[in-house]
Design a protein around this motif. Structure first.
Motif, PDB file in Angstrom:
ATOM      1  N   ASP A  30      31.334 -14.246  20.042  1.00  0.00           N
ATOM      2  CA  ASP A  30      30.807 -13.831  21.343  1.00  0.00           C
ATOM      3  C   ASP A  30      31.626 -14.354  22.530  1.00  0.00           C
ATOM      4  O   ASP A  30      31.118 -15.099  23.379  1.00  0.00           O
ATOM      5  CB  ASP A  30      29.339 -14.256  21.488  1.00  0.00           C
ATOM      6  CG  ASP A  30      28.397 -13.356  20.701  1.00  0.00           C
ATOM      7  OD1 ASP A  30      28.822 -12.272  20.271  1.00  0.00           O
ATOM      8  OD2 ASP A  30      27.229 -13.735  20.527  1.00  0.00           O
ATOM      9  N   THR A  54      27.786 -10.457  18.373  1.00  0.00           N
ATOM     10  CA  THR A  54      26.392 -10.288  17.960  1.00  0.00           C
ATOM     11  C   THR A  54      25.724  -9.097  18.635  1.00  0.00           C
ATOM     12  O   THR A  54      24.798  -8.508  18.080  1.00  0.00           O
ATOM     13  CB  THR A  54      25.553 -11.542  18.262  1.00  0.00           C
ATOM     14  OG1 THR A  54      25.558 -11.787  19.675  1.00  0.00           O
ATOM     15  CG2 THR A  54      26.090 -12.753  17.503  1.00  0.00           C
ATOM     16  N   HIS A  55      26.169  -8.750  19.859  1.00  0.00           N
ATOM     17  CA  HIS A  55      25.602  -7.598  20.561  1.00  0.00           C
ATOM     18  C   HIS A  55      26.522  -7.214  21.706  1.00  0.00           C
ATOM     19  O   HIS A  55      27.514  -7.883  21.976  1.00  0.00           O
ATOM     20  CB  HIS A  55      24.172  -7.876  21.026  1.00  0.00           C
ATOM     21  CG  HIS A  55      24.024  -8.964  22.045  1.00  0.00           C
ATOM     22  ND1 HIS A  55      24.255 -10.290  21.757  1.00  0.00           N
ATOM     23  CD2 HIS A  55      23.637  -8.926  23.353  1.00  0.00           C
ATOM     24  CE1 HIS A  55      24.017 -11.024  22.824  1.00  0.00           C
ATOM     25  NE2 HIS A  55      23.645 -10.215  23.813  1.00  0.00           N
ATOM     26  N   TRP A  56      26.179  -6.118  22.380  1.00  0.00           N
ATOM     27  CA  TRP A  56      27.112  -5.473  23.294  1.00  0.00           C
ATOM     28  C   TRP A  56      27.201  -6.078  24.680  1.00  0.00           C
ATOM     29  O   TRP A  56      28.142  -5.740  25.434  1.00  0.00           O
ATOM     30  CB  TRP A  56      26.754  -3.992  23.445  1.00  0.00           C
ATOM     31  CG  TRP A  56      25.463  -3.721  24.184  1.00  0.00           C
ATOM     32  CD1 TRP A  56      24.225  -3.554  23.645  1.00  0.00           C
ATOM     33  CD2 TRP A  56      25.296  -3.559  25.600  1.00  0.00           C
ATOM     34  NE1 TRP A  56      23.277  -3.309  24.625  1.00  0.00           N
ATOM     35  CE2 TRP A  56      23.913  -3.302  25.837  1.00  0.00           C
ATOM     36  CE3 TRP A  56      26.163  -3.609  26.698  1.00  0.00           C
ATOM     37  CZ2 TRP A  56      23.382  -3.100  27.109  1.00  0.00           C
ATOM     38  CZ3 TRP A  56      25.632  -3.416  27.981  1.00  0.00           C
ATOM     39  CH2 TRP A  56      24.264  -3.154  28.158  1.00  0.00           C
ATOM     40  N   HIS A  57      26.300  -6.927  25.090  1.00  0.00           N
ATOM     41  CA  HIS A  57      26.271  -7.395  26.476  1.00  0.00           C
ATOM     42  C   HIS A  57      27.633  -7.953  26.907  1.00  0.00           C
ATOM     43  O   HIS A  57      28.287  -8.671  26.136  1.00  0.00           O
ATOM     44  CB  HIS A  57      25.181  -8.430  26.671  1.00  0.00           C
ATOM     45  CG  HIS A  57      23.810  -7.836  26.748  1.00  0.00           C
ATOM     46  ND1 HIS A  57      22.651  -8.588  26.652  1.00  0.00           N
ATOM     47  CD2 HIS A  57      23.394  -6.550  26.917  1.00  0.00           C
ATOM     48  CE1 HIS A  57      21.600  -7.787  26.758  1.00  0.00           C
ATOM     49  NE2 HIS A  57      22.023  -6.555  26.915  1.00  0.00           N
ATOM     50  N   PRO A  78      28.132  -5.101  15.585  1.00  0.00           N
ATOM     51  CA  PRO A  78      27.046  -4.280  15.054  1.00  0.00           C
ATOM     52  C   PRO A  78      27.351  -2.785  15.081  1.00  0.00           C
ATOM     53  O   PRO A  78      27.687  -2.236  16.136  1.00  0.00           O
ATOM     54  CB  PRO A  78      25.859  -4.627  15.959  1.00  0.00           C
ATOM     55  CG  PRO A  78      26.481  -5.127  17.224  1.00  0.00           C
ATOM     56  CD  PRO A  78      27.744  -5.813  16.820  1.00  0.00           C
ATOM     57  N   GLU A  81      25.701  -0.587  17.687  1.00  0.00           N
ATOM     58  CA  GLU A  81      26.117  -0.671  19.084  1.00  0.00           C
ATOM     59  C   GLU A  81      27.592  -0.326  19.258  1.00  0.00           C
ATOM     60  O   GLU A  81      28.205  -0.684  20.268  1.00  0.00           O
ATOM     61  CB  GLU A  81      25.800  -2.066  19.634  1.00  0.00           C
ATOM     62  CG  GLU A  81      24.304  -2.351  19.627  1.00  0.00           C
ATOM     63  CD  GLU A  81      23.914  -3.685  20.229  1.00  0.00           C
ATOM     64  OE1 GLU A  81      22.708  -3.950  20.298  1.00  0.00           O
ATOM     65  OE2 GLU A  81      24.803  -4.462  20.628  1.00  0.00           O
ATOM     66  N   GLU A 109      20.383  -8.003  10.610  1.00  0.00           N
ATOM     67  CA  GLU A 109      20.012  -7.187  11.758  1.00  0.00           C
ATOM     68  C   GLU A 109      18.761  -7.762  12.409  1.00  0.00           C
ATOM     69  O   GLU A 109      17.742  -7.974  11.747  1.00  0.00           O
ATOM     70  CB  GLU A 109      19.779  -5.740  11.330  1.00  0.00           C
ATOM     71  CG  GLU A 109      21.073  -5.035  10.952  1.00  0.00           C
ATOM     72  CD  GLU A 109      20.874  -3.575  10.589  1.00  0.00           C
ATOM     73  OE1 GLU A 109      19.703  -3.153  10.428  1.00  0.00           O
ATOM     74  OE2 GLU A 109      21.891  -2.861  10.440  1.00  0.00           O
ATOM     75  N   PRO A 111      17.096  -6.742  15.794  1.00  0.00           N
ATOM     76  CA  PRO A 111      16.890  -6.040  17.057  1.00  0.00           C
ATOM     77  C   PRO A 111      15.734  -6.650  17.847  1.00  0.00           C
ATOM     78  O   PRO A 111      14.831  -7.239  17.274  1.00  0.00           O
ATOM     79  CB  PRO A 111      16.549  -4.616  16.598  1.00  0.00           C
ATOM     80  CG  PRO A 111      15.916  -4.813  15.249  1.00  0.00           C
ATOM     81  CD  PRO A 111      16.671  -5.957  14.629  1.00  0.00           C
ATOM     82  N   THR A 114      18.655  -6.605  22.166  1.00  0.00           N
ATOM     83  CA  THR A 114      19.274  -5.284  22.235  1.00  0.00           C
ATOM     84  C   THR A 114      18.904  -4.541  20.961  1.00  0.00           C
ATOM     85  O   THR A 114      18.463  -5.140  19.975  1.00  0.00           O
ATOM     86  CB  THR A 114      20.808  -5.357  22.365  1.00  0.00           C
ATOM     87  OG1 THR A 114      21.360  -5.959  21.191  1.00  0.00           O
ATOM     88  CG2 THR A 114      21.216  -6.142  23.604  1.00  0.00           C
ATOM     89  N   HIS A 117      21.238  -5.724  17.841  1.00  0.00           N
ATOM     90  CA  HIS A 117      21.643  -7.142  17.758  1.00  0.00           C
ATOM     91  C   HIS A 117      21.699  -7.607  16.306  1.00  0.00           C
ATOM     92  O   HIS A 117      20.838  -7.286  15.492  1.00  0.00           O
ATOM     93  CB  HIS A 117      20.630  -7.984  18.524  1.00  0.00           C
ATOM     94  CG  HIS A 117      21.116  -9.354  18.898  1.00  0.00           C
ATOM     95  ND1 HIS A 117      21.454 -10.309  17.966  1.00  0.00           N
ATOM     96  CD2 HIS A 117      21.302  -9.927  20.114  1.00  0.00           C
ATOM     97  CE1 HIS A 117      21.831 -11.416  18.595  1.00  0.00           C
ATOM     98  NE2 HIS A 117      21.757 -11.209  19.895  1.00  0.00           N
TER      99      HIS A 117
END
Length: 242
Positions: A30, A54-57, A78, A81, A109, A111, A114, A117
């Motif tokens: 990240d 871990t996620h798109w942010h 992921p 995403e 997974e 979620p 997001t 996530h």
């Protein structure tokens, strides 16, 4: 054992640099930004070969492109995403595994914060990178998911080995501790921990990683009896000004 280095970034983010000394391989988890990551790896003589998202942010992926340009690394994240993380090379889902040299992580997974996530669980090493799902005495905001999903995540994480080291991506512990004490004032373990966190932050010390055992004892979101109870806690935390 892997070596893990904490890299503070932005106002309260933590980027994690993980190195497998057996193979000499290094991954970034990240990366909010690139510069301090590349500098830390250079100082240590570590060549970055992978990024795990871990996620798109943006405060978790903002350094992807520059690190990839500088190192030629492979970026994993992921599958759900993929349209929001254009730098991804490998798309992963529940049940997939990722490797860093001799080290293997299972993709979980999770979620709620997001929609897609994920977390990376290194069972043998008893550690997990949870992004913005679980925090010390807290959990992530429900931006794209719901309380049912978050409650399921908390229950799943609570089943991990108690000594599992939890690497989250933000220094939110002090605010989380104050909220936790407000909603669970009779929890002596929580009050003791909150006092220790207050002192640590006054000294300028970081408070993560945490452990599953600590969260089971002191995290109101992990201790929530139902999805409805967690939803009420999350609404209260979103409005808390303590």
């Amino acid at each position: 054992m892997v070596e893990i280095v904490r890299i503070p970034a932005l106002s309260d983010n933590y980027i994690w640099l993980m190195h497998d000394p057996v193979s000499g391989e290094t991954a970034v988890i990240d990366p909010a930004v690139a510069e301090p990551v590349l500098a830390e790896a250079d100082v240590r003589g570590w060549r970055i070969g992978q990024i795990w998202n871990t996620h798109w942010h943006p405060d978790h992926t903002g350094g992807n492109a520059a690190i990839k340009a500088a190192t030629g690394c492979t970026i994993t994240g992921p599958a759900a995403e993929a349209d929001r993380i254009p730098t991804l090379d490998r798309l992963v889902r529940e049940g997939d595994t990722v490797r860093l040299g001799t080290v293997e992580a299972a993709v979980l997974e999770m979620p709620a914060h997001t929609a897609g996530h994920i977390a990376y669980h290194l069972a043998k090493e008893q550690l997990i990178f949870v992004g913005d799902i679980l925090f010390a005495m807290g959990c992530g905001r429900l931006f794209e998911g719901n309380a049912e999903q978050m409650h399921a995540n908390m229950q799943r994480l609570a089943q991990l080995a108690p000594d599992t080291q939890v690497y989250c991506a933000h220094e939110y512990t002090l605010g989380n501790a104050r909220f936790a004490v407000a909603v669970d004032p009779d929890n002596q373990a929580l009050r003791t921990r909150a006092s220790a966190v207050e002192a640590a932050r006054q000294r300028g010390e970081e408070t993560v990683p945490t452990t599953i055992a600590l969260e089971r004892a002191t995290n109101p979101f992990m201790r929530a009896s139902s999805a409805q109870a967690l939803a009420e806690l999350r609404r209260a935390k979103d409005n808390f000004r303590g």
